[in-house]
Design a protein around this motif. Structure first.
Motif, PDB file in Angstrom:
ATOM      1  N   ASN A 253       0.843  -1.188   0.000  1.00  0.00           N
ATOM      2  CA  ASN A 253       0.000   0.000   0.000  1.00  0.00           C
ATOM      3  C   ASN A 253       0.881   1.242   0.000  1.00  0.00           C
ATOM      4  O   ASN A 253       1.561   1.515   0.987  1.00  0.00           O
ATOM      5  CB  ASN A 253      -0.923   0.008   1.218  1.00  0.00           C
ATOM      6  N   PRO A 254       0.899   2.004  -1.109  1.00  0.00           N
ATOM      7  CA  PRO A 254       1.807   3.137  -1.207  1.00  0.00           C
ATOM      8  C   PRO A 254       1.398   4.328  -0.363  1.00  0.00           C
ATOM      9  O   PRO A 254       2.197   5.246  -0.162  1.00  0.00           O
ATOM     10  CB  PRO A 254       1.754   3.485  -2.704  1.00  0.00           C
TER      11      PRO A 254
ATOM     12  N   GLY B  84       2.991   2.908   2.972  1.00  0.00           N
ATOM     13  CA  GLY B  84       4.139   2.029   2.866  1.00  0.00           C
ATOM     14  C   GLY B  84       4.050   0.770   3.694  1.00  0.00           C
ATOM     15  O   GLY B  84       5.032   0.358   4.308  1.00  0.00           O
TER      16      GLY B  84
END
Length: 335
Positions: free
Chosen positions: A272-273, A276
């Protein structure tokens, strides 16, 4: 959105099972049938989240493996969980020692309520920090809580730079050579495929044979209540899900005198960007094999399931980004 995270627990129980039937996640019950994981593969529910302290490892998220439980005895069409070996050694404070290897890095895990005692850990975990009075470990090296997890559990794990399988040696666990479900046809096929060489070489040939000669599918397999569903898989249907692939390899290894057991848990996850961290979902549930290599004096992981049957990688496109954004908000709210 404001109230869902606070009343979410009743909706997690069952995870898509019809008629209100409760369905345990794979690797979290004392018995595992040969179609348990397939029942939850379509669920997108979150099983756990993991955030690294510092930079994430170079390992691809799809290759990360979280072991929840191990199984030694196979009867009819189900596996029986490995017996508890004892308590996990405790260090100072809330830290537990899983291995003598010093951690190279740390990660924090948030485990959703599982209604079971299993504590999924990365395959390279060597230390654990958790607010629990005691922890137990089964003979296959899987860690258990003293009570079922009925609410969100947060813990910190120390990681090595390689997989560390914590199982006891075969001489202390004779059940890893149990042969009651092995038929002459399974033995003959294993001998034909394994040929000669070291245990590692023979095990790799069996793994490769299953990966390349059989196909993955979950629908249209018919009943698994046969006298020997593994033999049916090997010589009749020649297709199935990960429990069948792993079960077949365990029995084939044992027929050649190689100690082996079934392991279950999760494989892979999606990054999940937005913050992070790694999201591991029910759809990442998986089964694999652990075999003893006497030449090296260690247990090693083998995965005979074809790549097409392993948990999918990160969802792409706008929908995938939307799901990750929503999970980010849920995660923040929960904390």
């Amino acid at each position: 959105f404001a109230i869902l995270p606070r009343v979410r627990s009743p909706y997690i129980v069952g995870r898509g099972a019809p008629m209100g039937t409760e369905l345990e996640a794979a690797g979290f019950s004392d018995d595992v049938s040969l179609d348990g994981i397939g029942k939850i593969r379509n669920s997108r529910g979150v099983a756990l989240r993991l955030a690294w302290s510092g930079a994430p490892p170079r390992t691809s998220p799809e290759e990360l493996r979280f072991k929840a439980a191990t199984y030694d005895l196979f009867r009819s069409s189900s596996w029986r969980r490995s017996p508890t070996a004892g308590r996990v050694g405790r260090g100072a404070g809330v830290r537990y020692r899983l291995s003598d290897i010093a951690p190279r890095r740390w990660a924090r895990i948030w485990l959703q309520p599982t209604r079971s005692r299993s504590l999924p850990l990365p395959s390279d975990a060597v230390a654990l920090e958790i607010t629990s009075l005691s922890l137990f470990v089964d003979q296959g090296g899987a860690v258990e809580l003293p009570l079922p997890a009925l609410e969100l559990i947060e813990y910190r794990v120390g990681l090595a730079d390689r997989p560390v399988l914590l199982a006891e040696a075969p001489e202390r666990t004779p059940s890893v050579l149990d042969r009651k479900a092995i038929t002459p046809r399974i033995t003959a096929l294993a001998q034909q495929v394994a040929k000669s060489g070291t245990v590692a070489e023979r095990a790799a040939r069996i793994e490769r044979h299953l990966t390349r000669s059989y196909s993955y599918r979950t629908a249209g397999l018919g009943t698994l209540g046969t006298v020997n569903p593994v033999e049916q898989f090997l010589f009749r249907t020649r297709s199935g899900h990960c429990e069948l692939f792993a079960s077949a390899m365990v029995l084939m290894l044992r027929s050649q005198g190689i100690p082996a057991r079934l392991a279950t848990g999760y494989l892979g996850g999606e990054f999940n960007p937005f913050e992070g961290y790694l999201i591991v979902r029910d759809s990442n549930a998986h089964a694999w094999v652990e075999a003893w290599l006497p030449e090296e004096g260690i247990w090693r992981t083998f995965d005979p399931t074809p790549p097409a049957g392993r948990p999918n990688a990160t969802e792409q496109g706008f929908l995938g980004v939307a799901r990750q954004a929503y999970d980010y908000f849920l995660f923040r709210w929960d904390r």
